[in-house]
Design an enzyme around this catalytic site. Structure first.
Site, PDB file in Angstrom:
ATOM      1  N   ASP A  67       0.831  -1.206   0.000  1.00 14.01           N
ATOM      2  CA  ASP A  67       0.000   0.000   0.000  1.00 14.01           C
ATOM      3  C   ASP A  67       0.864   1.254   0.000  1.00 14.01           C
ATOM      4  O   ASP A  67       2.089   1.185   0.186  1.00 14.01           O
ATOM      5  CB  ASP A  67      -0.968   0.004   1.197  1.00 14.01           C
ATOM      6  N   ASN A 139      -7.773  -2.821  14.015  1.00 14.17           N
ATOM      7  CA  ASN A 139      -9.143  -3.168  13.612  1.00 14.17           C
ATOM      8  C   ASN A 139      -9.167  -4.364  12.669  1.00 14.17           C
ATOM      9  O   ASN A 139     -10.185  -4.639  12.031  1.00 14.17           O
ATOM     10  CB  ASN A 139      -9.821  -1.953  12.951  1.00 14.17           C
ATOM     11  N   HIS A 141      -7.311  -4.760   9.957  1.00 10.01           N
ATOM     12  CA  HIS A 141      -7.013  -4.524   8.537  1.00 10.01           C
ATOM     13  C   HIS A 141      -5.684  -5.162   8.154  1.00 10.01           C
ATOM     14  O   HIS A 141      -4.788  -5.318   8.985  1.00 10.01           O
ATOM     15  CB  HIS A 141      -7.076  -3.035   8.152  1.00 10.01           C
ATOM     16  N   GLU A 146      -9.738  -2.015   5.052  1.00  7.75           N
ATOM     17  CA  GLU A 146     -10.442  -1.721   6.291  1.00  7.75           C
ATOM     18  C   GLU A 146     -11.675  -2.619   6.425  1.00  7.75           C
ATOM     19  O   GLU A 146     -12.110  -3.232   5.442  1.00  7.75           O
ATOM     20  CB  GLU A 146     -10.862  -0.242   6.280  1.00  7.75           C
TER      21      GLU A 146
HETATM   22  C1  GLP Z   1      -0.564   0.426   8.615  1.00  9.40           C
HETATM   23  C2  GLP Z   1      -0.244  -0.351   7.346  1.00  9.40           C
HETATM   24  C3  GLP Z   1      -0.430  -1.841   7.530  1.00  9.40           C
HETATM   25  C4  GLP Z   1       0.243  -2.269   8.824  1.00  9.40           C
HETATM   26  C5  GLP Z   1      -0.417  -1.594   9.984  1.00  9.40           C
HETATM   27  C6  GLP Z   1       0.136  -2.015  11.340  1.00  9.40           C
HETATM   28  O1  GLP Z   1      -1.883   0.815   8.711  1.00  9.40           O
HETATM   29  N1  GLP Z   1      -1.002   0.041   6.212  1.00  9.40           N
HETATM   30  O2  GLP Z   1       0.125  -2.525   6.415  1.00  9.40           O
HETATM   31  O3  GLP Z   1       0.154  -3.657   8.955  1.00  9.40           O
HETATM   32  O4  GLP Z   1      -0.223  -0.208   9.832  1.00  9.40           O
HETATM   33  O5  GLP Z   1       1.291  -1.321  11.642  1.00  9.40           O
HETATM   34  P1  GLP Z   1       2.283  -1.668  12.809  1.00  9.40           P
HETATM   35  O6  GLP Z   1       3.051  -2.851  12.360  1.00  9.40           O
HETATM   36  O7  GLP Z   1       3.146  -0.441  12.941  1.00  9.40           O
HETATM   37  O8  GLP Z   1       1.475  -1.938  14.011  1.00  9.40           O
END
Ligand code: GLP
Length: 241
Positions: A67, A139, A141, A146
């Site tokens: 993304d 959440n 995702h 989402e």
């Molecule tokens: C973001 C990214 C996700 C990632 C998530 C969790 O929203 N788009 O790909 O998995 O954060 O991030 P973290 O690993 O910092 O908790």
């Protein structure tokens, strides 16, 4: 889904990096799907170590990131996922940056009708993702899919939920208004088509999402991560809180 409990972040980083190494050694021109966020940083550090020890090379590797933000304010360009990958992996290994792909540029104008599914076609044309690493949002995702995302979704413009905006505001001086509201993300179908998936679950804030993942045997759109329930080769590396 196979659940693998890790003692600490160090062990988790090593085990996940080994999953990459196994693929890269067998297939030096593998197609890798990559994630940003704090979860995969230790994995990338281990991959850099392996590269420096001449255990693996990325010369023939192609990467597709999950993304990218849309409409990132100029002063926050350092928060682009392209920049994250350069800083945390690409600059330290021998990957050819021309072979590292993102679904959009942060400067692309927001057009929710714009078709980004060529990204899926490019992945498929290269033979599909051999290995995809994922983090998870509080959440549930994955990527930026989402709650409410369709199982059949492909790469597209997504609107971030207020909970994701709040979670990610830590990278924007805790200023919710500075967090982009949109992104382009691989879809759940794009993710599901990866031949092998490694998901990292770390942190108290992921508890509910993790429970949902463990308890759903079928896809439930309230918890997008449950798309992995029926995936043929998914390993979930986690640390118990
Ligand atoms: C973001 C990214 C996700 C990632 C998530 C969790 O929203 N788009 O790909 O998995 O954060 O991030 P973290 O690993 O910092 O908790």
């Amino acid at each position: 889904m196979e659940f693998i409990k890790c003692k600490n972040l160090e062990e988790l980083g090593q085990l996940c990096a080994n999953e990459f190494k196994n693929i890269i050694v067998k297939k030096p021109n593998a197609i890798l799907g990559l994630a940003t966020g704090s979860s995969p940083i230790g994995v990338y550090q281990n991959l850099i170590k392996m590269y420096k020890n001449n255990e693996i090379s990325f010369q023939q590797i192609t990467t597709f990131n999950l993304d990218e933000y849309l409409g990132l304010k100029h002063e926050y360009e350092y928060n682009s996922y392209r920049n994250f990958m350069n800083e945390n992996l690409f600059n330290a290994i021998d990957v050819n940056k021309n072979n590292t792909f993102f679904p959009c540029k942060t400067s692309d104008l927001l057009d929710s009708k714009k078709d980004y599914s060529d990204y899926d076609k490019e992945i498929a044309n290269k033979g599909g993702l051999d290995l995809l690493i994922l983090g998870i949002g509080s959440n549930g995702h994955i990527g930026f899919n989402e709650p409410g995302s369709s199982k059949n979704s492909t790469t597209r413009v997504v609107e971030l939920t207020s909970s994701t905006i709040k979670d990610n505001s830590r990278f924007f001086n805790n200023n919710i208004n500075d967090v982009p509201k949109y992104a382009v993300s691989m879809g759940l179908q794009t993710i599901y088509q990866a031949k092998k998936i490694v998901l990292i679950v770390v942190g108290e804030s992921k508890k509910q999402a993790f429970e949902a993942l463990k308890n759903h045997k079928e896809f439930n759109a309230d918890w997008p991560c449950t798309v992995l329930a029926n995936h043929p080769d998914t390993k979930i590396f986690y640390i118990e809180n």
